[in-house]
Design an enzyme around this catalytic site. Sequence first.
Site, PDB file in Angstrom:
ATOM      1  N   LEU A  57     -73.950 -10.756 -22.331  1.00 22.45           N
ATOM      2  CA  LEU A  57     -72.760 -10.178 -23.175  1.00 22.45           C
ATOM      3  C   LEU A  57     -72.520  -8.938 -22.584  1.00 22.45           C
ATOM      4  CD1 LEU A  57     -74.694 -10.957 -26.530  1.00 22.45           C
ATOM      5  CD2 LEU A  57     -72.476 -11.724 -25.920  1.00 22.45           C
ATOM      6  N   PRO A  58     -71.007  -8.239 -22.964  1.00 21.69           N
ATOM      7  CA  PRO A  58     -70.685  -7.135 -22.432  1.00 21.69           C
ATOM      8  C   PRO A  58     -71.454  -6.018 -22.334  1.00 21.69           C
ATOM      9  CG  PRO A  58     -68.715  -8.282 -23.624  1.00 21.69           C
ATOM     10  CD  PRO A  58     -70.157  -8.782 -23.818  1.00 21.69           C
ATOM     11  N   THR A 107     -76.179  -6.110 -18.654  1.00 20.74           N
ATOM     12  CA  THR A 107     -76.205  -5.060 -18.110  1.00 20.74           C
ATOM     13  C   THR A 107     -76.005  -3.774 -19.302  1.00 20.74           C
ATOM     14  OG1 THR A 107     -75.549  -5.507 -15.870  1.00 20.74           O
ATOM     15  CG2 THR A 107     -75.755  -3.277 -16.414  1.00 20.74           C
ATOM     16  N   LYS A 146     -81.751  -1.785 -12.417  1.00 23.38           N
ATOM     17  CA  LYS A 146     -80.166  -2.345 -12.213  1.00 23.38           C
ATOM     18  C   LYS A 146     -79.398  -0.986 -12.007  1.00 23.38           C
ATOM     19  CE  LYS A 146     -76.212  -4.482 -12.624  1.00 23.38           C
ATOM     20  NZ  LYS A 146     -75.709  -5.427 -11.591  1.00 23.38           N
ATOM     21  N   LYS A 148     -68.686   0.805 -15.548  1.00 22.53           N
ATOM     22  CA  LYS A 148     -69.677   0.778 -16.815  1.00 22.53           C
ATOM     23  C   LYS A 148     -70.867   1.359 -16.288  1.00 22.53           C
ATOM     24  CE  LYS A 148     -71.838  -2.837 -19.000  1.00 22.53           C
ATOM     25  NZ  LYS A 148     -72.234  -4.329 -19.289  1.00 22.53           N
TER      26      LYS A 148
END
Length: 299
Positions: A65-66, A96, A171, A246
């Site tokens: 998901l976003p 992420t 990440k 992001k």
Amino acid sequence: MERIAFIGLGNMGGPMAANLVRAGFDVTGFDLAPAALADLVRVGGTAAASAAEAASGVEVAITMLPAGQHVRSVLTGPDGVLARVAPGALLIDCSTIDVETARAMAAAAAEQGCDMLDAPVSGGSAGAAGGTLTFMVGGTAPAFARAQGVLGAMGKTVVLAGPAGAGQAAKLCNNLILGITMLGVSEAFALADKLGLPAQALFDISSKSSGQCWSLTSYCPVPGPVPASPANRDYQAGFAAALMLKDLTLAVEAAAAAGAAGVLGRPAQQAYARLCAMGLGGKDFSVAAQTLLAGPIDG
Ligand code: NAD
């Protein structure tokens, strides 16, 4: 055949779910976008009418998901996935998101007697389609062992980084390096241009010198030296500048929350924010070089 719920069938989740179907898993998916659901059905998966329906009684539920708020609401919101999965199910979030939400979701899963892994990926949509993603995983060793078959069907490299949240931490730290080095390499090409040094000459020298790094040698941000890099196709496809923004925003927020020292994270985040404000958010993040060659982006 193990039943898997897959929530979030976008650029990444769609091809990842398709690879699970190809590997023989029984995949039921849900996405807010009907076209994404139709794609899953086309490759042999099943469409559900809601995340809760997809998760009903499954042993494994995957989310792609976003951002953190979407993961939180899909897993623990009203009629969320956690309340619907089979007892002792394994949840894997590949989105992420921020480390804090990842840890909170793992704690919520544990309260329900479920295993949970944060497993963000590197490799982009090409890696998702080709089943060659790298998974950076946070969680317990038994949950990690349990996830091998599923993650192995979607990726080539699967690494246990540490306990819950460690996958997201890995990440964010990796992309902090990547975002900063890409700006450094881009700035060097802009300076070389002004000094009359050809881009190929800088590449030939720096790729064998102490300036060597992935942003230069594998993903060179100017056309020519690395023919496969996005610079050679007008910065189309690749890893969008908006996604780099992001990830750097998550990194600088994590640094602020943890009290970590920083020099370049925030200025790098601001540079990608300016690229996005210039309408370049959909281009590969190495478009920074093209923009810098044209003039300053700090205006
Ligand atoms: P995307 O926007 O293409 O896909 C997200 C999907 O989630 C969309 O189809 C959307 O409709 C769906 N969605 C949103 N809210 C939902 C809900 N409540 N229930 C069901 N579906 C919902 O994004 P993407 O590129 O696939 O990225 C997904 C994640 O992977 C992000 O966290 C991103 O940062 C990460 N990521 C992306 C890339 C990349 O190159 N695209 C690379 C590495 C990591």
